[in-house]
Write a protein that holds these residues in place. Sequence first.
Motif, mmCIF file in Angstrom:
data_model
loop_
_atom_site.group_PDB
_atom_site.id
_atom_site.type_symbol
_atom_site.label_atom_id
_atom_site.label_comp_id
_atom_site.label_asym_id
_atom_site.label_seq_id
_atom_site.Cartn_x
_atom_site.Cartn_y
_atom_site.Cartn_z
ATOM 1 N N UNK A 80 99.743 -21.500 -46.823
ATOM 2 C CA UNK A 80 99.762 -20.178 -47.430
ATOM 3 C C UNK A 80 100.398 -20.227 -48.804
ATOM 4 N N UNK A 83 102.958 -15.438 -54.202
ATOM 5 C CA UNK A 83 102.616 -15.252 -55.605
ATOM 6 C C UNK A 83 103.815 -14.773 -56.417
ATOM 7 N N UNK A 88 101.327 -7.160 -56.904
ATOM 8 C CA UNK A 88 99.887 -7.263 -56.660
ATOM 9 C C UNK A 88 99.575 -8.092 -55.415
ATOM 10 N N UNK A 89 100.607 -8.616 -54.739
ATOM 11 C CA UNK A 89 100.297 -9.461 -53.591
ATOM 12 C C UNK A 89 100.301 -8.686 -52.277
ATOM 13 N N UNK A 91 98.763 -5.265 -50.362
ATOM 14 C CA UNK A 91 97.702 -4.265 -50.487
ATOM 15 C C UNK A 91 98.290 -2.847 -50.532
ATOM 16 N N UNK A 93 97.095 -0.001 -50.250
ATOM 17 C CA UNK A 93 96.487 1.041 -49.416
ATOM 18 C C UNK A 93 97.117 1.133 -48.029
ATOM 19 N N UNK A 94 97.968 0.154 -47.673
ATOM 20 C CA UNK A 94 98.447 0.114 -46.290
ATOM 21 C C UNK A 94 99.967 0.085 -46.196
ATOM 22 N N UNK A 106 93.571 -11.094 -37.963
ATOM 23 C CA UNK A 106 92.549 -12.030 -38.427
ATOM 24 C C UNK A 106 92.536 -13.279 -37.549
ATOM 25 N N UNK A 156 101.495 -16.287 -39.772
ATOM 26 C CA UNK A 156 100.550 -17.123 -39.026
ATOM 27 C C UNK A 156 101.196 -18.469 -38.667
ATOM 28 N N UNK B 162 95.809 -10.570 -56.093
ATOM 29 C CA UNK B 162 96.550 -11.458 -55.185
ATOM 30 C C UNK B 162 96.411 -11.117 -53.701
ATOM 31 N N UNK B 163 96.425 -9.817 -53.359
ATOM 32 C CA UNK B 163 96.347 -9.517 -51.921
ATOM 33 C C UNK B 163 94.984 -9.877 -51.343
ATOM 34 N N UNK B 165 93.240 -12.557 -52.536
ATOM 35 C CA UNK B 165 93.357 -14.015 -52.431
ATOM 36 C C UNK B 165 94.095 -14.382 -51.154
ATOM 37 N N UNK B 166 95.179 -13.660 -50.876
ATOM 38 C CA UNK B 166 95.958 -14.063 -49.710
ATOM 39 C C UNK B 166 95.207 -13.735 -48.421
ATOM 40 N N UNK B 167 94.407 -12.642 -48.417
ATOM 41 C CA UNK B 167 93.579 -12.361 -47.234
ATOM 42 C C UNK B 167 92.587 -13.500 -46.997
ATOM 43 N N UNK B 170 94.316 -16.305 -45.391
ATOM 44 C CA UNK B 170 94.576 -16.037 -43.975
ATOM 45 C C UNK B 170 93.342 -16.296 -43.126
ATOM 46 N N UNK B 172 90.408 -14.324 -43.506
ATOM 47 C CA UNK B 172 89.638 -13.100 -43.286
ATOM 48 C C UNK B 172 88.177 -13.322 -43.679
ATOM 49 N N UNK B 176 85.272 -8.360 -43.787
ATOM 50 C CA UNK B 176 86.577 -7.742 -43.599
ATOM 51 C C UNK B 176 87.279 -7.536 -44.936
ATOM 52 N N UNK B 180 87.816 -3.734 -45.351
ATOM 53 C CA UNK B 180 89.187 -3.381 -44.957
ATOM 54 C C UNK B 180 90.169 -3.567 -46.116
ATOM 55 N N UNK B 181 89.986 -4.627 -46.897
ATOM 56 C CA UNK B 181 90.988 -4.922 -47.919
ATOM 57 C C UNK B 181 90.672 -4.291 -49.270
ATOM 58 N N UNK B 184 89.369 0.538 -49.365
ATOM 59 C CA UNK B 184 90.339 1.637 -49.475
ATOM 60 C C UNK B 184 90.951 1.755 -50.867
ATOM 61 N N UNK B 185 90.997 0.649 -51.595
ATOM 62 C CA UNK B 185 91.575 0.683 -52.931
ATOM 63 C C UNK B 185 90.585 1.130 -53.998
#
Lengths: 244, 269
Positions: A80, A83, A88-89, A91, A93-94, A106, A156, B162-163, B165-167, B170, B172, B176, B180-181, B184-185
């Motif tokens: 993993x 950053x 920005x790392x 999201x 929206x959540x 996932x 994870x 970045x978020x 990239x990180x998904x 993971x 994803x 998805x 999902x990622x 919404x934005x």
Amino acid sequence: MSEELVLSVQHVTSGYQEGGVLRKKAYHEVLHDVSFDVRHGEILGLVGESGTGKSTLARTILGMVKPDKGQVVHYTKRPQMIFQDPYSSLNPAYSVEWILEEPLRIYGKYDAAERKRRVRDMLELVELPTECLKARPAELSGGQRQRVSIATALIQRPKFLIADEPVSALDVTIQAQILKLLRQLRDELDLSYLFISHDLNVVYQLCDRVLVMKSGRIVEQGTVDEIFDHPKEAYTKQLLAAAE
Amino acid sequence: MRQRNGYLTAGLILTAFLAALIILGYFWTPYDPSAMAVGPKFDAPSLAHLMGTDNFGRDIFSRVLKGAGTTFAIAIATVAIGAVCGTAVGALTGYFGGVVDEALMRFNDALTAFPSILLALVIISILGPGKKYNVILALGLVFIPSFARVTRTAFASLRDVNYVKSARLMGASRGRILVVHILPNTMSVLLPAITIGFNNAVLAEASMSYLGIGVTPPDASLGYMLSEAQSMLTMAPWYAISTGLVIILLVFGVGLIGEGLQRRGREVA
């Protein structure tokens, strides 16, 4: 620390094409014949001025960029990345809870109760209060966000982590806390890091070994003591002098 | 924390009021909208007939409720088709880029170059005029490019954040990540686009029905009623005025919501 490897980068050369239909094509080499290993349990620092290809190297290791020559061998699963910019790392929206749970969804092997339990455990490991779970990333401070980023990257349970300038956007006091946390997590979770930074003081505090990079090449590597006390290359000496 | 947003509040109140009236109109109207001689011909607005009566003595308020219902339903269905298909196209082209992106976007440019009403006219003439569902289909298709353009830009700008990239790290799936990622934005651009689309759909339906290629009797829509009202403008001016007013209020209310959403988006950004 053992001689067991978590990552082996072998003769990686990488670059990009510029130009195209109307202009003459030009090949820009970003990484030149880069080779090094990350050993089990170590924090390997990667230093160099900005623009020397450190981030490209990180992206190449994680498979976001394909190397033109050479290869990257991983001995662990799902490495993993943390950053630099904690804004920005995550999201926006959540909620933090959703963000932390997402890697587990996932991964798909845990039911809802087990996911919640793991999220709480991880929150404790990165020393965040449970009130943070309901918050949106925008409501957290920079330091808290970086803790959430670290938790997300670790949930994870990877064994190898790349941290790309993870503290350079933070205040000095917060920096020290995050560095302490990273060291703690390495010991508790049996992790290995590739720690990218342009800040030699931070590298000196945290790392076991150091790679010095210049214009896409590794010019020198050694233990922290070797590099900081007995630098061989002129470029390393120059970097150290600038950091005094 | 969030500041009160006058545009959004006013728009939501106005739209909620009109929507409540329209939904009421589906189940109950003061008089049967197509029953003749429920009152005298060309009766001016009164308590018995809030918007007066027309040349057949039909209650205009009942007809406006019914007609607004048709217009509302068409506009919502149109925007739904345009937004869903447009967002799908925008998401795929914006995220993946490449040759397909280029080709689809140039096709999009070509479509946008035509006035939307004209394009809808062409589609209607192929599908056959006078049916409600053909109007919806035609307008829905015409609305796809504008939604595709707006969402493509949003998806392209977020694909390497970045978020995301990180998904990817993971593990994803692409679906998805898109739904999902990223989706919404994109709401800060998608929601205002939906309100603008809704208003354009109301006006486009009204224009088409006014021209006689949209909704035709026995269905009534605001546009069709406006064309009817035109012929009796001197005898029953309240017909045209009340029908037009409802169109204006509907568009105004949703427009306020859109403006409010855009302002909120700017505050957040």
